[in-house]
Scaffold this active site. Structure first.
Site, PDB file in Angstrom:
ATOM      1  CB  THR A 130      -6.963  -3.376   0.732  1.00  0.00           C
ATOM      2  OG1 THR A 130      -7.524  -2.200   0.123  1.00  0.00           O
ATOM      3  CG2 THR A 130      -5.913  -2.974   1.752  1.00  0.00           C
TER       4      THR A 130
ATOM      5  CD  GLN B 298      -7.353   1.798  -0.516  1.00  0.00           C
ATOM      6  OE1 GLN B 298      -7.051   2.333  -1.588  1.00  0.00           O
ATOM      7  NE2 GLN B 298      -8.592   1.758  -0.055  1.00  0.00           N
TER       8      GLN B 298
ATOM      9  CD  GLN C 283      -4.694   4.879   1.276  1.00  0.00           C
ATOM     10  OE1 GLN C 283      -4.481   5.678   0.359  1.00  0.00           O
ATOM     11  NE2 GLN C 283      -5.916   4.533   1.648  1.00  0.00           N
ATOM     12  CG  ASP C 284      -4.160   0.784   3.652  1.00  0.00           C
ATOM     13  OD1 ASP C 284      -4.230   1.666   4.517  1.00  0.00           O
ATOM     14  OD2 ASP C 284      -5.130   0.389   2.993  1.00  0.00           O
TER      15      ASP C 284
ATOM     16  CG  ASP D 101      -5.764   4.919   7.426  1.00  0.00           C
ATOM     17  OD1 ASP D 101      -5.714   5.818   8.283  1.00  0.00           O
ATOM     18  OD2 ASP D 101      -6.691   4.811   6.605  1.00  0.00           O
TER      19      ASP D 101
ATOM     20  NE  ARG E 100      -8.203   7.348   8.301  1.00  0.00           N
ATOM     21  CZ  ARG E 100      -8.693   7.618   7.092  1.00  0.00           C
ATOM     22  NH1 ARG E 100      -9.633   8.549   6.956  1.00  0.00           N
ATOM     23  NH2 ARG E 100      -8.258   6.982   6.020  1.00  0.00           N
TER      24      ARG E 100
ATOM     25  CD1 TRP F 252     -11.339   1.103   8.292  1.00  0.00           C
ATOM     26  CD2 TRP F 252      -9.978  -0.550   8.946  1.00  0.00           C
ATOM     27  NE1 TRP F 252     -11.359   0.134   7.305  1.00  0.00           N
ATOM     28  CE2 TRP F 252     -10.539  -0.888   7.691  1.00  0.00           C
ATOM     29  CE3 TRP F 252      -9.094  -1.429   9.547  1.00  0.00           C
ATOM     30  CZ2 TRP F 252     -10.232  -2.081   7.025  1.00  0.00           C
ATOM     31  CZ3 TRP F 252      -8.778  -2.609   8.891  1.00  0.00           C
ATOM     32  CH2 TRP F 252      -9.349  -2.928   7.648  1.00  0.00           C
TER      33      TRP F 252
END
Length: 590
Positions: free
Chosen positions: A352, A382, A404-405, A426, A494, A496
């Site tokens: 990532t 990711q 994502q990310d 996220d 949320r 992490w």
């Protein structure tokens, strides 16, 4: 006078007179010597007498050392009192100091002891042998991150050494930002390994180093209290920005480290006021055809800001702005016109951390009217568009698109204004001290079996000076999500990591956000230690009546408390922001 005058009758008389004078001198000398001897004897007797009298109260060389050690031990107990790992604190600082150590030496020691410990931990990654490409990639990341950790520890120590003891409280915020990054680098190293035994071993290896870093963070944060208790002349306890109940709120302004030219940029008049050092153009009309080439050509020593104009075009390249490339301003022709794109992702084997299309590490980076994109898609999981670990970095009128990310706000102090950030899971994550102001957060449609989460802040220790603040933003659904916005659940955040820290205030929240607002990471992980707050949000999704009942979640009702999360207080605005006309709000909007 003749050389022979001492001979004859006259000479004999003079000789007798001379002898008589010599006898008188000898008598006088003898008497004086006797008197002097008597005085000396009396003095010696007096010294011996007083020495005996004061022996009980005057310390010997041994007792002086003992008293010094006692004082240092007392100071160590005091300086370690606010830490979470007191035994480790006392043991490590005691080994690094001696009887002559000053209070400032103790503060320095709390930082210096970290180096050896994290060195051992990162070296553990070098001992890992595996043919798994993911493991190899993780080990490579760890080596790089260790270098960054050493850099942050070094400049923290240098900054402590460069200032007087009573000046350290004013440096607290900046020192804690750098030390927080050291913890983030350790966590990033761990996260690179696949789940399983190797990741567990790396996590265990990093534990001692993280504890010492946490201790140093606590010591520096409470330095004002510690120094005040020592009754140092001329020192009185001052409230630090994070402690102040009512931080100074000024008119709209921007960081003092931004030049007059850059301030004009931030007003949107950059095309008329900025002269670039180099121009990047895909069609060959500039100095370079790629952004990477322009970055590589940045002089190693340059005074002031180095300005790069990236003309309209889609630049398909992975760009890395290294640590040595500081104070760079990069501006495009519009966030939809000047776009940096890529598609590296986790599924295809990239960590990532290394999947970022654009990664910036040089301090003082400023991006204006630029687009950053990762096109890997939701199916690749990711896939980072932009990774930022540049201290005191600014992004204005930029766009970050991914799934994502999308935005990895990795570490350090960061400010985002008038940006559009889109994604699914996220999509704003990391462990920076970051404020997002006047930004539009666009939630896209994920895969059918996925849910959306806007933020995943990654503070791993409660002493870190990090967190995400969303102020006066809009959280809206992408057009493709709208038909399914009730079926696909979307959340504000949320945890992490265990001490995840997020504040959402004065923000317009769309009706598609789940009423409970937040999603657990796994079971009850972090629910008691996280810190999530909301203040004066509006919109159909802003009601807090059905929000989660986690111990770490609260609704802020007092504006004094909300002020702690403004640009002034949260990014230590009292230290580095000057009042001026610029698109920045230092205080609350309402």
């Amino acid at each position: 006078m003749s050389a022979f005058q001492d001979f004859g009758p006259l000479s004999e008389r003079r000789k007798a007179e001379k002898q008589q004078k010599q006898r008188r001198r000898l008598i006088i000398v003898g008497v004086s010597a006797s008197v002097l001897l008597i005085i000396c004897v009396i003095g010696i007797v007096s010294i011996i007498y007083h020495s005996k009298q004061n022996a009980a109260t005057q310390p010997s060389a041994t007792s002086l050392v003992t008293d010094g050690l006692h004082s240092v031990s007392k100071y160590i107990d005091m300086i370690c009192s606010p830490t979470d790992y007191k035994d480790a604190c006392k043991k490590s600082i005691s080994k690094a100091t001696n009887s002559s150590s000053s209070p400032k030496d103790l503060i320095s020691a709390s930082v210096s002891v970290i180096g050896d410990e994290i060195g051992k931990a990162f070296e553990h990654s070098d001992l890992i042998k595996s043919d798994d490409p993911r493991v190899k990639a993780a080990v490579k990341d760890c080596r790089e991150l260790y270098g960054y950790s050493k850099d942050e520890l070094l400049r923290t120590l240098q900054d402590i050494d460069a200032h007087k003891l009573d000046q350290l409280p004013d440096k607290s915020h900046q020192l804690r930002v750098w030390l927080s990054a050291v913890i983030t680098y350790q966590e990033t190293c761990i996260e690179g390994f696949p789940d399983g035994e190797l990741k567990t071993k790396m996590r265990n290896a990093m534990t001692a180093g993280k504890h010492l870093t946490s201790n140093a963070l606590a010591i520096i944060q409470k330095a004002s209290s510690f120094l005040s208790s020592l009754n140092i002349p001329g020192f009185s306890r001052r409230l630090l920005p994070e402690e102040a109940m009512e931080p100074v709120i000024r008119k709209d302004g921007f960081p003092s480290w931004v030049s007059d030219t850059d301030r004009r940029l931030l007003k949107g008049s950059y095309k008329n006021n900025l002269k670039p050092n180099v121009v990047v153009a895909k069609d060959g009309s500039g100095d370079f055809t790629t952004i990477s080439a322009a970055i590589d050509a940045v002089p190693s020593k340059y005074t002031g800001r180095y300005v790069i104009h990236v003309k309209e075009g889609v630049y398909d390249e992975q760009v890395i702005v290294p640590r040595k490339a500081v104070n760079i301003t990069m501006y495009g022709d519009g966030a939809r016109k000047t776009v940096v794109t890529g598609n590296k992702n986790f599924i295809d084997g990239t960590t990532t951390y290394k999947s970022a299309t654009f990664a910036v590490m040089g301090d003082g980076f400023m991006a204006i009217a630029m687009g950053f994109r990762n096109t890997a898609g939701a199916i690749k999981h990711q896939a980072v568009a932009l990774r930022v670990q540049s201290d005191r970095s600014v992004f204005l009128n930029c766009r970050m698109d991914g799934y994502q990310d999308t935005l990895y706000a990795h570490s350090m102090s960061q400010f985002y204004r008038n940006c559009i950030i889109s994604g699914t899971i996220d999509f704003i994550f990391g462990d920076a001290a970051a404020v997002f102001q006047n930004c539009v957060l666009v939630v896209r449609r994920p895969l059918d079996n996925q849910q959306n989460i806007v933020t995943a802040q990654g503070r791993a220790d409660g002493q870190e000076a990090t967190g995400f603040v969303l102020q006066h933003c809009r959280i809206i659904p992408d057009g493709k999500l709208v038909p399914d916005k009730l079926r696909i659940r979307s959340y504000l955040g949320r945890p992490w990591r265990e001490y995840s820290h997020t504040i959402i205030m004065e923000t317009d929240i769309g009706d598609f956000i789940s009423r409970d607002g937040y999603l657990p990471w796994s079971g009850d992980f972090g629910l008691k230690t996280l810190s999530y707050s909301e203040y004066k949000n509006k919109g159909a999704g802003a009601s807090t009546s059905a929000r989660v009942r986690w111990p770490g979640f609260k609704v802020i009702t007092n504006p004094t408390e909300a002020n702690k999360y403004t640009v002034t207080a949260f990014l230590n605005g009292n230290a580095w922001i000057k009042a001026m006309r610029a698109p920045v709000r230092l205080g609350l909007y309402r």
